[in-house]
Design a protein around this motif. Structure first.
Motif, PDB file in Angstrom:
ATOM      1  N   ILE B  24       0.841  -1.203   0.000  1.00  0.00           N
ATOM      2  CA  ILE B  24       0.000   0.000   0.000  1.00  0.00           C
ATOM      3  C   ILE B  24       0.870   1.245   0.000  1.00  0.00           C
ATOM      4  O   ILE B  24       0.648   2.188  -0.771  1.00  0.00           O
ATOM      5  CB  ILE B  24      -0.941   0.001   1.232  1.00  0.00           C
ATOM      6  CG1 ILE B  24      -2.037  -1.062   1.055  1.00  0.00           C
ATOM      7  CG2 ILE B  24      -1.558   1.377   1.454  1.00  0.00           C
ATOM      8  CD1 ILE B  24      -2.871  -1.311   2.300  1.00  0.00           C
ATOM      9  N   CYS B  27       2.552   1.898  -3.259  1.00  0.00           N
ATOM     10  CA  CYS B  27       1.608   2.410  -4.270  1.00  0.00           C
ATOM     11  C   CYS B  27       1.191   3.851  -3.956  1.00  0.00           C
ATOM     12  O   CYS B  27       0.372   4.432  -4.680  1.00  0.00           O
ATOM     13  CB  CYS B  27       0.366   1.527  -4.344  1.00  0.00           C
ATOM     14  SG  CYS B  27       0.653  -0.111  -5.046  1.00  0.00           S
ATOM     15  N   LYS B  72      -5.197   4.670  -8.365  1.00  0.00           N
ATOM     16  CA  LYS B  72      -4.336   4.161  -7.299  1.00  0.00           C
ATOM     17  C   LYS B  72      -5.010   2.976  -6.595  1.00  0.00           C
ATOM     18  O   LYS B  72      -4.362   1.976  -6.281  1.00  0.00           O
ATOM     19  CB  LYS B  72      -4.035   5.279  -6.292  1.00  0.00           C
ATOM     20  CG  LYS B  72      -2.991   4.906  -5.265  1.00  0.00           C
ATOM     21  CD  LYS B  72      -2.852   5.985  -4.181  1.00  0.00           C
ATOM     22  CE  LYS B  72      -2.117   7.215  -4.691  1.00  0.00           C
ATOM     23  NZ  LYS B  72      -1.905   8.214  -3.600  1.00  0.00           N
ATOM     24  N   ILE B  76      -3.445  -0.815  -6.356  1.00  0.00           N
ATOM     25  CA  ILE B  76      -3.227  -1.564  -5.103  1.00  0.00           C
ATOM     26  C   ILE B  76      -3.881  -2.950  -5.201  1.00  0.00           C
ATOM     27  O   ILE B  76      -3.268  -3.966  -4.876  1.00  0.00           O
ATOM     28  CB  ILE B  76      -3.790  -0.779  -3.895  1.00  0.00           C
ATOM     29  CG1 ILE B  76      -2.949   0.481  -3.648  1.00  0.00           C
ATOM     30  CG2 ILE B  76      -3.845  -1.653  -2.642  1.00  0.00           C
ATOM     31  CD1 ILE B  76      -3.565   1.474  -2.660  1.00  0.00           C
TER      32      ILE B  76
END
Lengths: 105, 105, 105
Positions: B24, B27, B72, B76
């Motif tokens: 996470i 990213c 995004k 993820i």
């Protein structure tokens, strides 16, 4: 890659959870996630005004099941209300989500 | 005051959670919330029919990350599936939500 | 059978939870669900880079309240941000859901 699906959330007292899970499986649900929760207003049987106690005690469980079949989601909610939550406290709601790996739900 | 955002939910076994969190952050996720969960159908490796055990054991964690950047969120989910959940069990899904304080996500 | 509703999720440190619950009741919320959570990026006051610690420690609580009154949901979010989360950390977001038994929310 992403597919529309429905998440059914059922909140029940501990002693009912096994029956919630059995009902999900009887309706063709492929699995579920369990989370310990507490709260106020979940039960009409032994409501309490002691907020501190409620904050401490996680006496319910939240059961979440995901399905790409909207009718199945509605059937789980409907049967839970009729068969389990008529005489016991509980909360049931649906959310629209998007899943990866559609074949798993 | 309210802004559209996407919540990515990833459910992983305990030993994988650190890697989920690292992914996470790699990213560009700005934080995440962790919840202890258990369940059935989360893992294909050691599925069990003992419902009672599953109700008791919270052997997974649910990791939730919120972002106002839909691309995004998808990145993820996609990377988690490819890099973490190919060989391990796990659930990944997206939800549309609305956040306050957009600058924090 | 199913009615549109809004779920407000508020994540707060333990010591704030009672005030979050009191605010929900003051806004006319009929109940709430509490879940123990942890995470990173929840607080700006004592951020830490120790991911392992965060994975272990569930030092926040997630408070969820459902209402069929969208304006009430926004009022809860707005007041929480202004009255509780200006000086303390916290996350607030809204989700559209569908509930059964409308009269309970």
């Amino acid at each position: 890659m992403l597919y529309p699906a429905t998440k059914v959330t059922l909140i029940a007292e501990h002693f009912l959870v096994e029956r919630v899970c059995a009902l999900i499986e009887a309706c063709g649900g492929h699995g579920y996630t369990l989370t310990p929760v507490g709260g106020k207003g979940l039960h009409h049987l032994h409501a309490t005004s002691d907020r501190a106690t409620l904050v401490e005690g996680f006496d319910h469980q939240q059961v979440e099941v995901i399905t790409t079949d909207r009718a199945k989601a509605e059937r789980i909610a409907e049967r839970a209300l009729k068969e389990l939550f008529t005489n016991h406290s509980g909360v049931v709601y649906l959310e629209s989500i998007e899943v990866c790996r559609r074949e798993r739900f």
